[in-house]
Design a protein around this motif. Structure first.
Motif, PDB file in Angstrom:
ATOM      1  N   ASP A   1       0.017 -16.514  12.851  1.00  8.29           N
ATOM      2  CA  ASP A   1       0.423 -17.246  11.650  1.00  8.29           C
ATOM      3  C   ASP A   1       1.046 -16.280  10.640  1.00  8.29           C
ATOM      4  N   TRP A   2       0.411 -15.117  10.431  1.00 10.95           N
ATOM      5  CA  TRP A   2       0.988 -14.152   9.486  1.00 10.95           C
ATOM      6  C   TRP A   2       2.296 -13.580  10.032  1.00 10.95           C
ATOM      7  N   ASP A   3       2.415 -13.462  11.362  1.00 17.64           N
ATOM      8  CA  ASP A   3       3.705 -13.016  11.940  1.00 17.64           C
ATOM      9  C   ASP A   3       4.806 -14.018  11.585  1.00 17.64           C
TER      10      ASP A   3
ATOM     11  N   GLU B   1       8.916 -15.013   4.969  1.00 17.49           N
ATOM     12  CA  GLU B   1       8.949 -15.893   3.795  1.00 17.49           C
ATOM     13  C   GLU B   1       8.004 -15.371   2.703  1.00 17.49           C
ATOM     14  N   TYR B   2       6.832 -14.885   3.127  1.00 17.34           N
ATOM     15  CA  TYR B   2       5.850 -14.356   2.169  1.00 17.34           C
ATOM     16  C   TYR B   2       6.438 -13.194   1.372  1.00 17.34           C
ATOM     17  N   GLN B   3       7.077 -12.264   2.091  1.00 14.64           N
ATOM     18  CA  GLN B   3       7.622 -11.086   1.396  1.00 14.64           C
ATOM     19  C   GLN B   3       8.815 -11.488   0.517  1.00 14.64           C
TER      20      GLN B   3
ATOM     21  N   SER C   1      -3.704  -4.926   4.913  1.00 16.26           N
ATOM     22  CA  SER C   1      -2.799  -4.206   3.985  1.00 16.26           C
ATOM     23  C   SER C   1      -1.435  -4.858   3.849  1.00 16.26           C
ATOM     24  N   GLY C   2      -1.112  -5.827   4.719  1.00 19.24           N
ATOM     25  CA  GLY C   2       0.183  -6.508   4.615  1.00 19.24           C
ATOM     26  C   GLY C   2       1.322  -5.507   4.595  1.00 19.24           C
ATOM     27  N   ALA C   3       2.202  -5.617   3.611  1.00 22.27           N
ATOM     28  CA  ALA C   3       3.349  -4.706   3.516  1.00 22.27           C
ATOM     29  C   ALA C   3       3.009  -3.441   2.737  1.00 22.27           C
TER      30      ALA C   3
ATOM     31  N   GLY D   1      -3.332   1.996   5.924  1.00 23.11           N
ATOM     32  CA  GLY D   1      -3.418   0.546   6.015  1.00 23.11           C
ATOM     33  C   GLY D   1      -3.799   0.081   7.410  1.00 23.11           C
ATOM     34  N   ILE D   2      -4.441  -1.078   7.463  1.00 22.98           N
ATOM     35  CA  ILE D   2      -4.682  -1.759   8.750  1.00 22.98           C
ATOM     36  C   ILE D   2      -4.464  -3.243   8.523  1.00 22.98           C
ATOM     37  N   ASP D   3      -3.750  -3.865   9.462  1.00 19.20           N
ATOM     38  CA  ASP D   3      -3.456  -5.298   9.317  1.00 19.20           C
ATOM     39  C   ASP D   3      -3.345  -5.915  10.706  1.00 19.20           C
TER      40      ASP D   3
ATOM     41  N   ARG E   1      -2.099  -1.518  13.511  1.00 15.95           N
ATOM     42  CA  ARG E   1      -2.422  -2.917  13.746  1.00 15.95           C
ATOM     43  C   ARG E   1      -3.856  -2.994  14.248  1.00 15.95           C
ATOM     44  N   GLY E   2      -4.656  -3.873  13.679  1.00 10.98           N
ATOM     45  CA  GLY E   2      -6.040  -4.010  14.111  1.00 10.98           C
ATOM     46  C   GLY E   2      -6.740  -5.037  13.251  1.00 10.98           C
ATOM     47  N   THR E   3      -8.028  -5.179  13.515  1.00 13.36           N
ATOM     48  CA  THR E   3      -8.782  -6.183  12.775  1.00 13.36           C
ATOM     49  C   THR E   3      -9.916  -5.565  11.976  1.00 13.36           C
ATOM     50  N   ALA E   4     -10.224  -6.209  10.882  1.00 15.78           N
ATOM     51  CA  ALA E   4     -11.259  -5.736   9.968  1.00 15.78           C
ATOM     52  C   ALA E   4     -12.636  -5.680  10.624  1.00 15.78           C
ATOM     53  N   THR E   5     -12.833  -6.426  11.697  1.00 16.44           N
ATOM     54  CA  THR E   5     -14.161  -6.456  12.327  1.00 16.44           C
ATOM     55  C   THR E   5     -14.362  -5.323  13.332  1.00 16.44           C
TER      56      THR E   5
ATOM     57  N   SER F   1      -6.949  -6.509  -1.095  1.00 22.16           N
ATOM     58  CA  SER F   1      -6.456  -7.408  -2.127  1.00 22.16           C
ATOM     59  C   SER F   1      -6.025  -8.703  -1.447  1.00 22.16           C
ATOM     60  N   PHE F   2      -6.881  -9.701  -1.500  1.00 25.47           N
ATOM     61  CA  PHE F   2      -6.658 -10.950  -0.750  1.00 25.47           C
ATOM     62  C   PHE F   2      -6.319 -10.619   0.701  1.00 25.47           C
ATOM     63  N   GLY F   3      -6.866  -9.519   1.176  1.00 23.77           N
ATOM     64  CA  GLY F   3      -6.633  -9.107   2.564  1.00 23.77           C
ATOM     65  C   GLY F   3      -7.598  -9.845   3.465  1.00 23.77           C
ATOM     66  N   ALA F   4      -8.183  -9.145   4.410  1.00 22.47           N
ATOM     67  CA  ALA F   4      -8.841  -9.789   5.531  1.00 22.47           C
ATOM     68  C   ALA F   4     -10.093 -10.611   5.202  1.00 22.47           C
ATOM     69  N   MET F   5     -10.790 -10.314   4.103  1.00 27.11           N
ATOM     70  CA  MET F   5     -12.169 -10.816   3.956  1.00 27.11           C
ATOM     71  C   MET F   5     -12.312 -12.329   4.092  1.00 27.11           C
TER      72      MET F   5
ATOM     73  N   PHE G   1     -10.388 -14.285   5.774  1.00 31.30           N
ATOM     74  CA  PHE G   1      -9.829 -14.771   7.039  1.00 31.30           C
ATOM     75  C   PHE G   1     -10.790 -14.534   8.210  1.00 31.30           C
ATOM     76  N   ILE G   2     -11.944 -13.968   7.914  1.00 29.72           N
ATOM     77  CA  ILE G   2     -12.861 -13.519   8.955  1.00 29.72           C
ATOM     78  C   ILE G   2     -14.050 -14.453   9.100  1.00 29.72           C
ATOM     79  N   ALA G   3     -14.373 -14.789  10.359  1.00 26.44           N
ATOM     80  CA  ALA G   3     -15.582 -15.586  10.601  1.00 26.44           C
ATOM     81  C   ALA G   3     -16.805 -14.674  10.581  1.00 26.44           C
TER      82      ALA G   3
HETATM   83  C1  LIG Z   1      -2.508 -12.493   1.539  1.00 29.18           C
HETATM   84  S1  LIG Z   1      -2.096 -11.115   2.585  1.00 29.18           S
HETATM   85  C2  LIG Z   1      -2.598  -9.802   1.552  1.00 29.18           C
HETATM   86  C3  LIG Z   1      -1.824  -8.536   1.821  1.00 29.18           C
HETATM   87  C4  LIG Z   1      -1.459  -7.773   0.576  1.00 29.18           C
HETATM   88  N1  LIG Z   1      -2.608  -7.301  -0.138  1.00 29.18           N
HETATM   89  C5  LIG Z   1      -0.627  -8.665  -0.314  1.00 29.18           C
HETATM   90  O1  LIG Z   1      -1.039  -8.959  -1.437  1.00 29.18           O
HETATM   91  O2  LIG Z   1       0.463  -9.072   0.138  1.00 29.18           O
HETATM   92  C6  LIG Z   1      -3.394 -11.170   3.797  1.00 29.18           C
HETATM   93  C7  LIG Z   1      -3.242 -10.154   4.917  1.00 29.18           C
HETATM   94  O3  LIG Z   1      -4.470 -10.093   5.650  1.00 29.18           O
HETATM   95  C8  LIG Z   1      -4.134  -9.890   7.022  1.00 29.18           C
HETATM   96  N2  LIG Z   1      -5.283 -10.264   7.869  1.00 29.18           N
HETATM   97  C9  LIG Z   1      -5.740 -11.510   8.151  1.00 29.18           C
HETATM   98  N3  LIG Z   1      -6.808 -11.438   8.953  1.00 29.18           N
HETATM   99  C10 LIG Z   1      -7.039 -10.128   9.189  1.00 29.18           C
HETATM  100  C11 LIG Z   1      -8.007  -9.406   9.961  1.00 29.18           C
HETATM  101  N4  LIG Z   1      -8.950 -10.039  10.654  1.00 29.18           N
HETATM  102  N5  LIG Z   1      -7.942  -8.055   9.971  1.00 29.18           N
HETATM  103  C12 LIG Z   1      -6.964  -7.391   9.285  1.00 29.18           C
HETATM  104  N6  LIG Z   1      -6.025  -8.024   8.556  1.00 29.18           N
HETATM  105  C13 LIG Z   1      -6.056  -9.372   8.502  1.00 29.18           C
HETATM  106  C14 LIG Z   1      -2.886 -10.744   7.220  1.00 29.18           C
HETATM  107  O4  LIG Z   1      -2.171 -10.370   8.373  1.00 29.18           O
HETATM  108  C15 LIG Z   1      -2.134 -10.508   5.919  1.00 29.18           C
HETATM  109  O5  LIG Z   1      -1.209  -9.457   6.023  1.00 29.18           O
END
Ligand SMILES: C[S@@+](CC[C@H](N)C(=O)[O-])C[C@H]1O[C@@H](n2cnc3c(N)ncnc32)[C@H](O)[C@@H]1O
Length: 272
Positions: free
Chosen positions: A28-30, A35-37, A77-79, A95-97, A121-125, A140-144, A146-148
């Motif tokens: 979904d983020w791919d 558009e997000y950026q 970390s997104g971009a 960064g890791i995303d 590239r990787g996951t927060a878990t 910052s509105f990063g992975a937290m 989006f994680i189960a």
């Molecule tokens: C709202 S963006 C925030 C990125 C950046 N801080 C910003 O403000 O643009 C959320 C990011 O979290 C990443 N993300 C979602 N689930 C993740 C996971 N399990 N592990 C690492 N990154 C994840 C997404 O790919 C996306 O780039």
């Protein structure tokens, strides 16, 4: 949430596993990254650090402490905008995303700005770093949200932080989950229980597959998970909607922001 809704998805609340969350959110983020950026990149700033749609900056919040000379990890970390701000302020940020396309944007901005954030590239878990590698970890509105498997994610942050290290993260304010994700007056009437933790899910109408997931925790849930992993909360910031700020971002707007909090920013220190 609704900000990124592609065509032909239906919104549901239903339980979703960690694997299914990841399988949905990476692609979904791919799909959404360009558009997000294009939509939010200017607001975020290539070397800016914004904690959420209210526009609270780290310059004003100061929740990371002095990053000069510190090893800093941004999860989700997104971009890499926030991590580039850390570099500008003397920190060694990484960064890791989950999303390859978000990381391509990060690389593009590295080259355009001349300030590079090494990112993987990787996951927060399952963070691919040795224990006690970082002084600061942030999202910052990063992975937290989006994680189960939040236990695994917070456990991983605790593992890679040095004793006494700082963890700071912003998420959708827990109270927001009671309201429809609508920036207008319609988003001001509570329609579901604050205590209903059933995840917000978007399902692709054609395939029936889950295409996007966000997980809701109450304020008490966040405090409990931090305490269980030996963190002591040092700040909970609930940014007010600034006067004259008229930007709409998904369900965030002045109409709602002047009345209810949209972002919760936690800062916590790992035990020494
Ligand atoms: C709202 S963006 C925030 C990125 C950046 N801080 C910003 O403000 O643009 C959320 C990011 O979290 C990443 N993300 C979602 N689930 C993740 C996971 N399990 N592990 C690492 N990154 C994840 C997404 O790919 C996306 O780039």
């Amino acid at each position: 949430m609704e900000d990124h809704l592609p065509q032909r998805v239906r919104v549901e609340r239903r339980s979703v596993s960690e694997e299914e969350s990841r399988r949905a959110n990476g692609p979904d983020w791919d799909r959404y990254a360009d558009e997000y950026q294009a939509t939010h990149g200017g607001f975020l700033g290539d070397t800016g650090f914004v904690w959420g749609p209210e526009g609270l900056t780290e310059d004003d919040a100061g929740v990371l402490g002095d990053v000069d000379g510190r090893d800093v990890l941004e999860v989700g970390s997104g971009a890499g905008q926030c991590s580039r701000w850390v570099r500008v302020h003397g920190g060694r940020s990484y960064g890791i995303d989950l999303s390859a396309r978000q990381l391509q944007h990060s690389k593009r901005i590295d080259e355009e700005s001349g300030i590079a954030v090494p990112s993987v590239r990787g996951t927060a878990t399952a963070l691919p770093y040795a224990g006690a590698s970082f002084d600061v970890v942030f999202c910052s509105f990063g992975a937290m949200q989006f994680i189960a498997d939040l236990e695994a994610a917070v456990g991983e942050v605790a593992r890679v932080l040095r004793p006494g290290g700082r963890f700071a993260f912003s998420v959708t304010h827990p109270t927001r989950w009671s309201f429809p994700d609508d920036p207008s007056e319609a988003g001001l009437t509570a329609t579901s229980s604050y205590w209903d933790r059933t995840p917000y899910v978007e399902v692709d109408d054609d395939s029936g597959h889950v295409s996007y997931v966000e997980h809701h925790r109450t304020l008490g849930d966040w405090i409990d998970v931090l305490a269980r992993h030996d963190f002591r909360i040092v700040a909970l910031v609930e940014p007010e909607w600034p006067e004259g700020h008229d930007r709409v971002w998904g369900g965030w707007s002045g109409v709602r922001g002047r009345l209810t909090p949209g972002t919760a920013l936690f800062a916590a220190d790992l035990a020494s």
